[in-house]
Write a protein that holds these residues in place. Structure first.
Motif, PDB file in Angstrom:
ATOM      1  N   HIS A  87       0.830  -1.203   0.000  1.00 29.97           N
ATOM      2  CA  HIS A  87       0.000   0.000   0.000  1.00 29.97           C
ATOM      3  C   HIS A  87       0.871   1.262   0.000  1.00 29.97           C
ATOM      4  N   GLU A 110       1.674   4.122  -2.983  1.00 33.80           N
ATOM      5  CA  GLU A 110       1.360   5.543  -2.785  1.00 33.80           C
ATOM      6  C   GLU A 110       2.542   6.426  -3.198  1.00 33.80           C
ATOM      7  N   CYS A 128       5.483   6.691   3.602  1.00 34.33           N
ATOM      8  CA  CYS A 128       4.536   6.929   2.512  1.00 34.33           C
ATOM      9  C   CYS A 128       4.317   8.438   2.404  1.00 34.33           C
ATOM     10  N   HIS A 179       1.964  10.207   3.116  1.00 27.02           N
ATOM     11  CA  HIS A 179       1.179  10.759   4.228  1.00 27.02           C
ATOM     12  C   HIS A 179       1.958  10.685   5.531  1.00 27.02           C
ATOM     13  N   GLU A 237      -5.125   8.966   7.168  1.00 29.80           N
ATOM     14  CA  GLU A 237      -5.458   8.744   5.761  1.00 29.80           C
ATOM     15  C   GLU A 237      -6.944   8.507   5.592  1.00 29.80           C
TER      16      GLU A 237
HETATM   17 ZN   LIG Z   1      -0.197   6.605   2.987  1.00 32.68          ZN
END
Ligand SMILES: [Zn+2]
Length: 218
Positions: free
Chosen positions: A76, A80, A123, A125, A160
């Motif tokens: 994941h 991203e 990531c 975020h 998120e």
């Molecule tokens: Zn993320």
């Protein structure tokens, strides 16, 4: 769309199910499903050897469950990074499509993606990308609403969730950005921020979902 087994594994992982027992209630809240469906799914996952499940207490990941959960989270977060860096995705778009891709990404592809992106630690975020053995690079953080007025820190992570991500990106919130609260409205009112020299106002509710570096002395 109803969450599948892999979403349960990820939820248990994110709730700390590597070391401690995670309650059914916590899982139901995160996945927004009825407690009865949680119980049913957990029993199935126990039979498949993915979790240790203790009725009325909660569940913890087995080694097998942990391995799958980490692969999903790695996939994941790496997707991203790829989507934002190379395809110009927004914060929320990257999260949405990574949610789909993580379920169909073989480990060979995750490994190549990691190599291609030069082994990112976070990531877009700000969530840490775990190593295959579960190790993560972590920095001490606190929610922005708890940062004392007049103290400067840096934004390190945001929760998120689609609407939040769009709102934050529109307000100019970015990972690594220096931030200082200039004024806080009474009664959980909006916060006025100095965001790298720019004056920005955000809601108190959003500030609770932004995390800043917890420097010594705060
Ligand atoms: Zn993320």
């Amino acid at each position: 769309m109803t969450p599948n087994k892999e979403d349960y594994l990820k939820a248990i992982y994110k709730l700390g199910g590597l070391e401690a027992l995670v309650s059914n209630k916590q899982i139901a809240e995160v996945l927004q499903v009825a407690p009865a469906s949680v119980t049913e799914m957990l029993q199935k996952m126990k039979r498949e050897g993915l979790i240790h499940y203790e009725p009325y207490k909660g569940s913890r990941l087995t080694d097998g469950g942990m391995h799958t959960a980490i692969s999903l989270v790695r996939g994941h977060r790496l997707w991203e990074v790829f989507l934002m860096r190379h395809l110009g995705y927004s914060w929320s778009e990257a999260h949405e499509d990574a949610e789909l891709l993580e379920h169909i990404t073989p480990s060979r592809l995750t490994t190549r993606l990691d190599q291609f992106l030069n082994y990112p630690s976070y990531c877009p975020h700000g969530s840490a990308i775990p190593h295959m053995d579960g190790q993560i690079d972590c920095i001490p953080m606190l929610p922005l609403n708890l940062l004392p007025v007049g103290i400067t820190s840096h934004i390190r992570r945001v929760n998120e969730e689609k609407e939040l991500l769009d709102y934050l990106q529109e307000s100019g919130i970015a990972i690594g950005c220096p931030v200082c609260i200039i004024a806080a409205g009474a009664y959980e009112g909006p916060l006025t921020l100095d965001l790298d020299g720019k004056k920005v106002q955000i809601s108190y509710k959003a500030a609770c979902q932004i995390y800043v570096e917890h420097n010594q002395g705060i």
